[in-house]
Design an enzyme around this catalytic site. Structure first.
Site, mmCIF file in Angstrom:
data_model
loop_
_atom_site.group_PDB
_atom_site.id
_atom_site.type_symbol
_atom_site.label_atom_id
_atom_site.label_comp_id
_atom_site.label_asym_id
_atom_site.label_seq_id
_atom_site.Cartn_x
_atom_site.Cartn_y
_atom_site.Cartn_z
ATOM 1 N N CYS A 155 0.850 -1.036 0.033
ATOM 2 C CA CYS A 155 -0.044 -0.158 0.060
ATOM 3 C C CYS A 155 0.996 1.376 -0.066
ATOM 4 O O CYS A 155 1.821 1.473 0.950
ATOM 5 C CB CYS A 155 -0.837 -0.019 1.231
ATOM 6 S SG CYS A 155 -2.059 1.404 1.222
ATOM 7 N N GLY B 183 -1.356 -6.199 -11.973
ATOM 8 C CA GLY B 183 -1.257 -4.901 -12.446
ATOM 9 C C GLY B 183 -1.787 -4.568 -13.777
ATOM 10 O O GLY B 183 -1.239 -5.522 -14.681
HETATM 11 C C1 LIG Z 1 -9.008 1.899 -4.459
HETATM 12 C C2 LIG Z 1 -8.070 0.960 -4.226
HETATM 13 C C3 LIG Z 1 -7.966 0.282 -3.125
HETATM 14 C C4 LIG Z 1 -6.899 -0.741 -2.808
HETATM 15 N N1 LIG Z 1 -7.000 -1.401 -1.970
HETATM 16 C C5 LIG Z 1 -5.828 -2.137 -1.894
HETATM 17 C C6 LIG Z 1 -5.772 -3.211 -0.407
HETATM 18 O O1 LIG Z 1 -6.541 -2.890 0.544
HETATM 19 N N2 LIG Z 1 -4.716 -4.180 -0.547
HETATM 20 C C7 LIG Z 1 -3.910 -4.284 -1.714
HETATM 21 O O2 LIG Z 1 -3.176 -5.432 -1.440
HETATM 22 N N3 LIG Z 1 -4.130 -3.578 -2.758
HETATM 23 C C8 LIG Z 1 -4.986 -2.529 -2.887
HETATM 24 N N4 LIG Z 1 -4.893 -1.881 -3.874
HETATM 25 C C9 LIG Z 1 -4.068 -2.139 -5.186
HETATM 26 C C10 LIG Z 1 -4.478 -3.140 -5.913
HETATM 27 O O3 LIG Z 1 -4.807 -4.450 -5.258
HETATM 28 C C11 LIG Z 1 -3.724 -3.687 -7.030
HETATM 29 O O4 LIG Z 1 -2.622 -3.966 -6.579
HETATM 30 C C12 LIG Z 1 -3.482 -2.367 -8.048
HETATM 31 O O5 LIG Z 1 -4.587 -1.699 -8.349
HETATM 32 C C13 LIG Z 1 -3.047 -2.903 -9.252
HETATM 33 O O6 LIG Z 1 -3.643 -3.737 -9.788
HETATM 34 P P1 LIG Z 1 -4.861 -3.647 -11.003
HETATM 35 O O7 LIG Z 1 -4.172 -2.773 -12.030
HETATM 36 O O8 LIG Z 1 -5.305 -4.829 -11.292
HETATM 37 O O9 LIG Z 1 -5.947 -2.594 -10.213
HETATM 38 C C14 LIG Z 1 -5.979 -1.024 -3.952
HETATM 39 C C15 LIG Z 1 -6.126 -0.270 -5.208
HETATM 40 C C16 LIG Z 1 -7.141 0.758 -5.184
HETATM 41 C C17 LIG Z 1 -7.299 1.548 -6.590
#
Ligand SMILES: Cc1cc2nc3c(=O)[nH]c(=O)nc-3n(C[C@H](O)[C@H](O)[C@H](O)COP(=O)(O)O)c2cc1C
Length: 320
Positions: free
Chosen positions: A87, A188
Site C-alpha cells: 500500500c 497490475g
Molecule cells: C481503491 C483501491 C484500493 C486498494 N486497496 C488495496 C488493498 O487494500 N490491498 C492491496 O493489496 N491492494 C490494494 N489496492 C491495489 C490493488 O490491489 C492492485 O495491486 C493495483 O490496483 C494494481 O492492480 P490492478 O491494475 O489490477 O488494479 C487498491 C487499489 C485501489 C485502486
C-alpha cells in the site's frame, strides 16, 4: 481493495469465475483493540465459503497474534492470510506499514516469519516493484520473503512512489518469478481477460490478480478464465446484463448494510460506464441512498436503451 472489495463485489466476482477473493485490508492494530468496524471487514457474505484475509501493520507480535485470532475465528472460511507490503498511501506508509516495509526488509521478513509461525494456514505477501521510483528491489525482497517461510507472493509491477501512475512492469514480475521457487501471482493493469493470459505467458507467473479491472466488471473473471484455458472468450455484457448485475450488487449490499447503501454509488458508476446517457445516470447516482433510488436509475437506463433500439440505433455490447 480498501473501500471496494466488499462482500457484494466478492460474491459476484466468485460467481463469475474468480478462484479466490480478498477482504479489504484489515488493520492488525484495529483488530487488537477489538474495533467493531475493523472486525466487520472479516465478515463473509451469505454463501461465501472462503476468503483470503489481508492484514496490514508493522509490529511482528501484533501481526502474529491477530493472524492467530483470525485463524481461530474464521476456521475453514479462511483461505489464506496475506500481508500487505504494497500500500502506497501516506496514512499507511507514514507508520512504516504497507509499502514502507519494502524499505525495512529485515522488519518485513520478521513480520512474515512471525505470522507464518503463528498460523497453520498458508501465508502470502503482496508487495510492489520497489518503494523508491526507479529502484527495483522486488526480486531481492521476494527472496527474503521466501526465506522467511511464506507460501506465495503477489507482485504489483509499480513502484510505491508511482502510486497508480504509469504502467505496471511485467519484467519485474518475470524477474521475481526467476528469483524464487514459491508460487508468484502477477498483478497490475489487467483490464481484459486476454491480458491475464499474456501476463502469464510473458512473466511465467502462476496466477494473476485483478483489481481495478473488476470494478463494475465481474465478467472479467469469466473472460480471464476462458483466455487462460484456451477457450473462446465470452462476448462483453449487454447493457441489459450490466444493469441486471448492478441491480444484484445493490440488492446484496442493501441486504448487508440496510437502507443506506451510499457505498453502492461508486460501484453503480462503474457499472454504468458505456451505457446510453451514462453520464446523466451517474449524475443521479451521486444522490442515491437507498436500493429504490438505485432501482429508479437502473430502470431509466433500460428505458433509454429500449428507446435507442426502437429508434434504430444499434446497441453493441458496450452500449455505445
Ligand atoms: C481503491 C483501491 C484500493 C486498494 N486497496 C488495496 C488493498 O487494500 N490491498 C492491496 O493489496 N491492494 C490494494 N489496492 C491495489 C490493488 O490491489 C492492485 O495491486 C493495483 O490496483 C494494481 O492492480 P490492478 O491494475 O489490477 O488494479 C487498491 C487499489 C485501489 C485502486
Amino acid at each position: 481493495m480498501a473501500g471496494v472489495s466488499d462482500v457484494a463485489m466478492r460474491t459476484l466476482s466468485r460467481e463469475f469465475g474468480a478462484d479466490m477473493t480478498y477482504t479489504e485490508m484489515v488493520s492488525a492494530k484495529g483488530l487488537s483493540y477489538a474495533n467493531e468496524k475493523t472486525r466487520q471487514l472479516l465478515e463473509l457474505a451469505e454463501g461465501e465459503d472462503r476468503v483470503a484475509v489481508q492484514l496490514f501493520g508493522h509490529e511482528p507480535d501484533v501481526m502474529a497474534s491477530q493472524a492467530a485470532w483470525i485463524e481461530e475465528v474464521m476456521g475453514p472460511h479462511l483461505a489464506w492470510l496475506d500481508i500487505n507490503m504494497g500500500c502506497p498511501v501516506r496514512k499507511i506508509t507514514s507508520k512504516g506499514e504497507g509499502s514502507a516495509l519494502m524499505q525495512t526488509p529485515e522488519l518485513a521478513a520478521d513480520i512474515a516469519r512471525c505470522v507464518k509461525n503463528a498460523v497453520q494456514f498458508p501465508v502470502t505477501v503482496k508487495f510492489r516493484r520497489g518503494f523508491a521510483m526507479g529502484e527495483e528491489t522486488a526480486p531481492e525482497f521476494a527472496k527474503r520473503m521466501e526465506q522467511a517461510g511464506v507460501d506465495a507472493i503477489a507482485v504489483h509491477g509499480r513502484f510505491a512512489q508511482q502510486m497508480y501512475g504509469g504502467k505496471s512492469d511485467r519484467g519485474t514480475i518475470a524477474r521475481v518469478k526467476e528469483a524464487v521457487s514459491i508460487p508468484v501471482v502477477g498483478n497490475g493493469d489487467i483490464r481484459h481477460g486476454s491480458e491475464a493470459l499474456t501476463m502469464m505467458e510473458e512473466t511465467g507467473c502462476d496466477a494473476v490478480m485483478i483489481g481495478r479491472g473488476a470494478q463494475g466488471n465481474p465478467w472479467i473473471f469469466a473472460e480471464a478464465k476462458a483466455a487462460v484455458a484456451g477457450e473462446a472468450v465470452p462476448p462483453r455484457p449487454s447493457v441489459y446484463e450490466k444493469v441486471e448485475v448492478a441491480r444484484r450488487h445493490a440488492k446484496l449490499l442493501s441486504e448487508r448494510e440496510g437502507r443506506n447503501i451510499v457505498r453502492m454509488r461508486k460501484h453503480a458508476s462503474w457499472y454504468t460506464t458505456g451505457v446510453p446517457r451514462g453520464s446523466e445516470a451517474r449524475g443521479r447516482i451521486n444522490d442515491c441512498v437507498t436500493f429504490e433510488d438505485f432501482e429508479a436509475v437502473f430502470d431509466d437506463i433500460l428505458r433509454v436503451t429500449r428507446e435507442f433500439e426502437e429508434a434504430g440505433f444499434y446497441m453493441n455490447n458496450t452500449g455505445l
